[in-house]
Design an enzyme around this catalytic site. Structure first.
Site, PDB file in Angstrom:
ATOM      1  N   ASP A  88       0.854  -1.145   0.065  1.00  0.00           N
ATOM      2  CA  ASP A  88      -0.060   0.173  -0.034  1.00  0.00           C
ATOM      3  C   ASP A  88       0.767   1.248  -0.093  1.00  0.00           C
ATOM      4  O   ASP A  88       2.071   1.098   0.403  1.00  0.00           O
ATOM      5  CB  ASP A  88      -0.785  -0.031   1.217  1.00  0.00           C
ATOM      6  CG  ASP A  88      -0.293   0.001   2.607  1.00  0.00           C
ATOM      7  OD1 ASP A  88       0.785  -0.526   2.626  1.00  0.00           O
ATOM      8  OD2 ASP A  88      -0.930   0.794   3.254  1.00  0.00           O
ATOM      9  N   ASP A 119       8.901   3.828  -0.949  1.00  0.00           N
ATOM     10  CA  ASP A 119       7.973   3.397   0.309  1.00  0.00           C
ATOM     11  C   ASP A 119       6.652   2.947  -0.310  1.00  0.00           C
ATOM     12  O   ASP A 119       5.731   3.430  -0.339  1.00  0.00           O
ATOM     13  CB  ASP A 119       7.598   4.704   1.039  1.00  0.00           C
ATOM     14  CG  ASP A 119       6.945   4.319   2.384  1.00  0.00           C
ATOM     15  OD1 ASP A 119       7.076   3.063   2.716  1.00  0.00           O
ATOM     16  OD2 ASP A 119       6.707   5.253   2.956  1.00  0.00           O
ATOM     17  N   GLU A 153       0.125  -1.140   5.747  1.00  0.00           N
ATOM     18  CA  GLU A 153       1.104  -0.325   6.657  1.00  0.00           C
ATOM     19  C   GLU A 153       0.896   1.152   6.817  1.00  0.00           C
ATOM     20  O   GLU A 153       1.250   1.511   7.934  1.00  0.00           O
ATOM     21  CB  GLU A 153       2.381  -0.662   6.124  1.00  0.00           C
ATOM     22  CG  GLU A 153       3.660  -0.637   6.998  1.00  0.00           C
ATOM     23  CD  GLU A 153       4.290   0.905   7.255  1.00  0.00           C
ATOM     24  OE1 GLU A 153       4.851   1.174   8.247  1.00  0.00           O
ATOM     25  OE2 GLU A 153       3.898   1.601   6.256  1.00  0.00           O
ATOM     26  N   GLU A 154       0.614   1.974   5.896  1.00  0.00           N
ATOM     27  CA  GLU A 154       0.489   3.186   5.761  1.00  0.00           C
ATOM     28  C   GLU A 154      -0.745   3.758   6.665  1.00  0.00           C
ATOM     29  O   GLU A 154      -0.803   4.746   6.837  1.00  0.00           O
ATOM     30  CB  GLU A 154       0.404   3.730   4.549  1.00  0.00           C
ATOM     31  CG  GLU A 154       1.809   3.597   3.451  1.00  0.00           C
ATOM     32  CD  GLU A 154       2.881   4.068   4.237  1.00  0.00           C
ATOM     33  OE1 GLU A 154       2.982   4.908   5.165  1.00  0.00           O
ATOM     34  OE2 GLU A 154       4.010   4.016   3.249  1.00  0.00           O
ATOM     35  N   HIS A 213     -22.123  34.822  13.001  1.00  0.00           N
ATOM     36  CA  HIS A 213     -21.884  36.159  12.451  1.00  0.00           C
ATOM     37  C   HIS A 213     -20.790  36.638  13.512  1.00  0.00           C
ATOM     38  O   HIS A 213     -21.049  36.736  14.769  1.00  0.00           O
ATOM     39  CB  HIS A 213     -22.846  36.949  12.440  1.00  0.00           C
ATOM     40  CG  HIS A 213     -22.565  38.384  11.649  1.00  0.00           C
ATOM     41  ND1 HIS A 213     -21.802  39.321  12.033  1.00  0.00           N
ATOM     42  CD2 HIS A 213     -22.883  38.766  10.410  1.00  0.00           C
ATOM     43  CE1 HIS A 213     -21.534  40.334  11.309  1.00  0.00           C
ATOM     44  NE2 HIS A 213     -22.337  39.903   9.871  1.00  0.00           N
ATOM     45  N   THR A 315     -16.241  37.333   7.361  1.00  0.00           N
ATOM     46  CA  THR A 315     -16.421  37.527   8.974  1.00  0.00           C
ATOM     47  C   THR A 315     -17.278  36.242   9.551  1.00  0.00           C
ATOM     48  O   THR A 315     -18.611  36.613   9.522  1.00  0.00           O
ATOM     49  CB  THR A 315     -17.019  38.828   9.413  1.00  0.00           C
ATOM     50  OG1 THR A 315     -18.109  38.963   8.293  1.00  0.00           O
ATOM     51  CG2 THR A 315     -15.709  39.821   8.781  1.00  0.00           C
ATOM     52  N   ARG A 328       5.443  10.772  18.100  1.00  0.00           N
ATOM     53  CA  ARG A 328       6.505   9.398  17.770  1.00  0.00           C
ATOM     54  C   ARG A 328       6.688   9.155  19.283  1.00  0.00           C
ATOM     55  O   ARG A 328       7.183   9.840  20.116  1.00  0.00           O
ATOM     56  CB  ARG A 328       7.372  10.084  16.896  1.00  0.00           C
ATOM     57  CG  ARG A 328       7.075  10.330  15.540  1.00  0.00           C
ATOM     58  CD  ARG A 328       6.910   8.831  14.829  1.00  0.00           C
ATOM     59  NE  ARG A 328       6.043   9.499  13.341  1.00  0.00           N
ATOM     60  CZ  ARG A 328       6.209   8.860  12.551  1.00  0.00           C
ATOM     61  NH1 ARG A 328       6.286   7.490  12.547  1.00  0.00           N
ATOM     62  NH2 ARG A 328       5.243   9.279  11.331  1.00  0.00           N
ATOM     63  N   HIS A 427       5.966   9.849   1.490  1.00  0.00           N
ATOM     64  CA  HIS A 427       4.781  10.667   1.801  1.00  0.00           C
ATOM     65  C   HIS A 427       4.507  11.690   1.288  1.00  0.00           C
ATOM     66  O   HIS A 427       3.583  12.732   1.732  1.00  0.00           O
ATOM     67  CB  HIS A 427       4.741  10.597   3.230  1.00  0.00           C
ATOM     68  CG  HIS A 427       4.876   9.284   3.943  1.00  0.00           C
ATOM     69  ND1 HIS A 427       4.248   9.143   5.224  1.00  0.00           N
ATOM     70  CD2 HIS A 427       5.076   8.119   3.478  1.00  0.00           C
ATOM     71  CE1 HIS A 427       4.560   7.836   5.518  1.00  0.00           C
ATOM     72  NE2 HIS A 427       4.900   7.073   4.767  1.00  0.00           N
TER      73      HIS A 427
HETATM   74  N1  BES Z   1       8.633   3.165   5.315  1.00  0.00           N
HETATM   75  C1  BES Z   1       7.924   3.932   6.499  1.00  0.00           C
HETATM   76  C2  BES Z   1       8.711   3.931   7.875  1.00  0.00           C
HETATM   77  C3  BES Z   1       9.890   4.719   7.973  1.00  0.00           C
HETATM   78  C4  BES Z   1      10.011   5.870   7.738  1.00  0.00           C
HETATM   79  C5  BES Z   1      11.275   4.030   8.051  1.00  0.00           C
HETATM   80  C6  BES Z   1      11.140   6.655   7.791  1.00  0.00           C
HETATM   81  C7  BES Z   1      12.397   4.602   8.271  1.00  0.00           C
HETATM   82  C8  BES Z   1      12.199   6.002   8.087  1.00  0.00           C
HETATM   83  C9  BES Z   1       6.755   3.348   6.527  1.00  0.00           C
HETATM   84  O1  BES Z   1       6.064   3.074   5.477  1.00  0.00           O
HETATM   85  C10 BES Z   1       5.588   4.501   7.344  1.00  0.00           C
HETATM   86  O2  BES Z   1       5.513   5.561   6.706  1.00  0.00           O
HETATM   87  N2  BES Z   1       5.189   4.321   8.239  1.00  0.00           N
HETATM   88  C11 BES Z   1       4.048   5.011   9.095  1.00  0.00           C
HETATM   89  C12 BES Z   1       3.399   4.260   9.882  1.00  0.00           C
HETATM   90  C13 BES Z   1       2.439   4.848  10.853  1.00  0.00           C
HETATM   91  C14 BES Z   1       1.368   4.803   9.719  1.00  0.00           C
HETATM   92  C15 BES Z   1       2.128   3.886  11.900  1.00  0.00           C
HETATM   93  C16 BES Z   1       4.916   6.314   9.541  1.00  0.00           C
HETATM   94  O3  BES Z   1       6.038   6.112  10.041  1.00  0.00           O
HETATM   95  O4  BES Z   1       4.303   7.381   9.665  1.00  0.00           O
HETATM   96 ZN    ZN Z   2       7.005   2.193   4.065  1.00  0.00          ZN
END
Ligand code: BES
Ligand code: ZN
Length: 456
Positions: A88, A119, A153-154, A213, A315, A328, A427
């Site tokens: 995906d 990716d 995964e995404e 308003h 407005t 994170r 992304h």
């Molecule tokens: N390939 C990435 C993970 C990644 C990003 C590894 C940067 C190393 C460096 C993966 O596909 C991804 O983007 N994962 C998401 C997971 C989330 C949706 C839980 C992410 O990291 O945002």
């Molecule tokens: Zn990925």
């Protein structure tokens, strides 16, 4: 092995053309209107697994998108690799910033541009082509391998933990191999030994039953956009420290050894700022940029929406405001615990002038491993042969939720060998993959199978 590498070299252009077919499928897991494309992509991957000589190829249904499975288990006595990746991709907006259409892969200046190029389609295809080369030249693989490619995964791999738990026997292996991360820099191949985790929330604030308003009501009614901004502003102090009580309790401190090792990596802060158009860096006081992104937790606003954002002026007192928030996480922060701390704190911060709705979305656990096991060393040798340079050891700021599940549920170590580059726009618009790294990655993967095959 030479025959296999020759085959990869001779088929370099064909491999790239075939990758374009995979990249043409808009398998965007986040968007319901692409459900059929996601399914089609799973079927394409299954077809490819069959073509390259994997056996027992099947789509395994989950409550979400299917997992594509295929294996080759004819290397009696040799170890078994569980290869994991995802088919995906992320949404493509803003579309107008793409220089070529995201699902018509285009090669420019040695890079192949398309959503999913780095990716992760380009990287899973690398492994498929490595398998193909072995099978075509030798009729067999030097190692046993199980391919498991998921389609969520995404969007947080929501159904994958259950999938792993309910297929423990089928997924039995010695090591997981993943190519879904990056190289430290162009010409600097890497093995990643740590990933951050994630918790994600949507906040919805309502200040009135309908838009009002701003002349008639402004001053007498709280503006949810303003309230939301005030709440968010209280979550981080000026030194970049996150102000959720208890947030840092379980954070494992960086070791001196790590700090020293990372300080020797070829990281150029000036270039980093320039490459990404950043006027001045900001982050937690006392940590370097690499430390901030690899080993420290974050609190981020991923999106904000409220009121009038069209051209001109209107407005109005918006009735609602919305924010997408994520954090994170680093070892040993536990997503459920952090989520509870955040929810409690944000509810405490919300004034009575607004109704607040807190919705938790996907996430994943952080992961870290020691890199002194034989599989990582085998990968180091394979990468050195494929790329002409020994890998550096890195952690990454991104997340791959299932990696900690492999560790916890299957007891398996993972080797993260990624070939994306930091500027390859994962992304973002104009995602790309270096064609040379794709090619060297196929060679390194083919050698990796041989190296791991020799381990038992
Ligand atoms: N390939 C990435 C993970 C990644 C990003 C590894 C940067 C190393 C460096 C993966 O596909 C991804 O983007 N994962 C998401 C997971 C989330 C949706 C839980 C992410 O990291 O945002
Ligand atoms: Zn990925």
């Amino acid at each position: 092995m030479d025959k296999v590498i020759d085959f990869i070299n001779v088929n370099r252009d064909r491999y790239l053309e075939e990758l374009k077919t995979l990249l043409a499928i808009p398998s965007i897991s986040a968007l319901p209107e692409h459900a059929a494309d996601v399914k089609r992509c799973a079927e394409w991957c299954a077809g490819e697994m069959g073509r390259i000589g994997l056996q027992n190829v099947k789509l395994v249904d989950t409550p979400g998108n299917p997992v594509v499975y295929g294996d080759w288990l004819g290397a009696a006595g040799a170890p078994t690799i569980l290869f994991y990746g995802h088919y995906d991709v992320q949404p493509v907006d803003p579309l107008n910033l793409w220089e070529s259409p995201p699902f018509e892969a285009t090669v420019r200046d040695g890079e192949i541009y398309a959503r999913g190029a780095a990716d992760d389609k380009g990287q899973i295809f690398m492994h498929m082509k490595a398998v193909e080369a072995h099978m075509k030249q030798n009729g067999r693989l030097p190692v046993n391998i199980k391919f498991m490619i998921e389609g969520e995964e995404e969007v947080g791999s929501e159904h994958l933990d259950d999938f792993v738990r309910s297929h423990k026997a089928e997924l039995e292996a010695d090591v997981v191999v993943i190519s879904d991360s990056g190289m430290f820099a162009r010409g600097v191949p890497s093995i990643c030994y740590g990933l951050r985790g994630l918790v994600y929330f949507q906040l919805d604030l309502r200040g009135s039953g309908t838009d009002l308003h701003s002349g008639s009501f402004g001053g007498a009614v709280a503006n949810p956009a303003f309230v939301l901004a005030q709440m968010i502003a209280q979550l981080k102090d000026r030194s970049g420290r996150i102000k959720i009580p208890g947030f840092y309790d379980d954070v494992v401190a960086l070791t001196d050894a790590e700090r020293q090792a990372w300080a020797t990596l070829p990281f150029n802060e000036r270039k980093y700022k320039k490459d990404f158009g950043i006027p001045k860096l900001f982050g937690e006081t006392g940590y370097t940029t690499l430390e901030r992104t690899w080993a420290r937790p974050t609190f981020e606003v991923n999106g904000l929406l409220s009121g009038f954002t069209g051209e001109g002026a209107k407005t109005v007192l918006p009735a609602v405001a919305m924010a997408k928030i994520s954090m994170r996480l680093v070892p040993n922060q536990e997503p459920n615990k952090i989520a509870a701390l955040f929810q409690q704190h944000i509810e405490d911060l919300a004034p009575k002038t607004v109704e607040l709705k807190v919705t938790r979305m996907h996430g994943g656990k952080p992961w870290m491993t020691s890199f002194d096991n034989p599989y990582v060393q085998a990968a180091g040798r394979a990468i050195e042969k494929g790329f002409g340079r020994a890998p550096v050891f890195t952690r990454e700021g991104g997340s791959i939720p299932v990696v900690s599940t492999f560790q916890e549920e299957l007891g398996l170590p993972s080797v993260l060998f990624g070939v994306g580059l930091p500027d390859e726009n994962a992304h973002a618009p104009n995602e790309k993959l270096d064609v040379g790294n794709f090619h060297n990655g196929i060679i390194a993967s083919a050698i990796l199978y041989e190296e791991i095959g020799n381990l038992k």
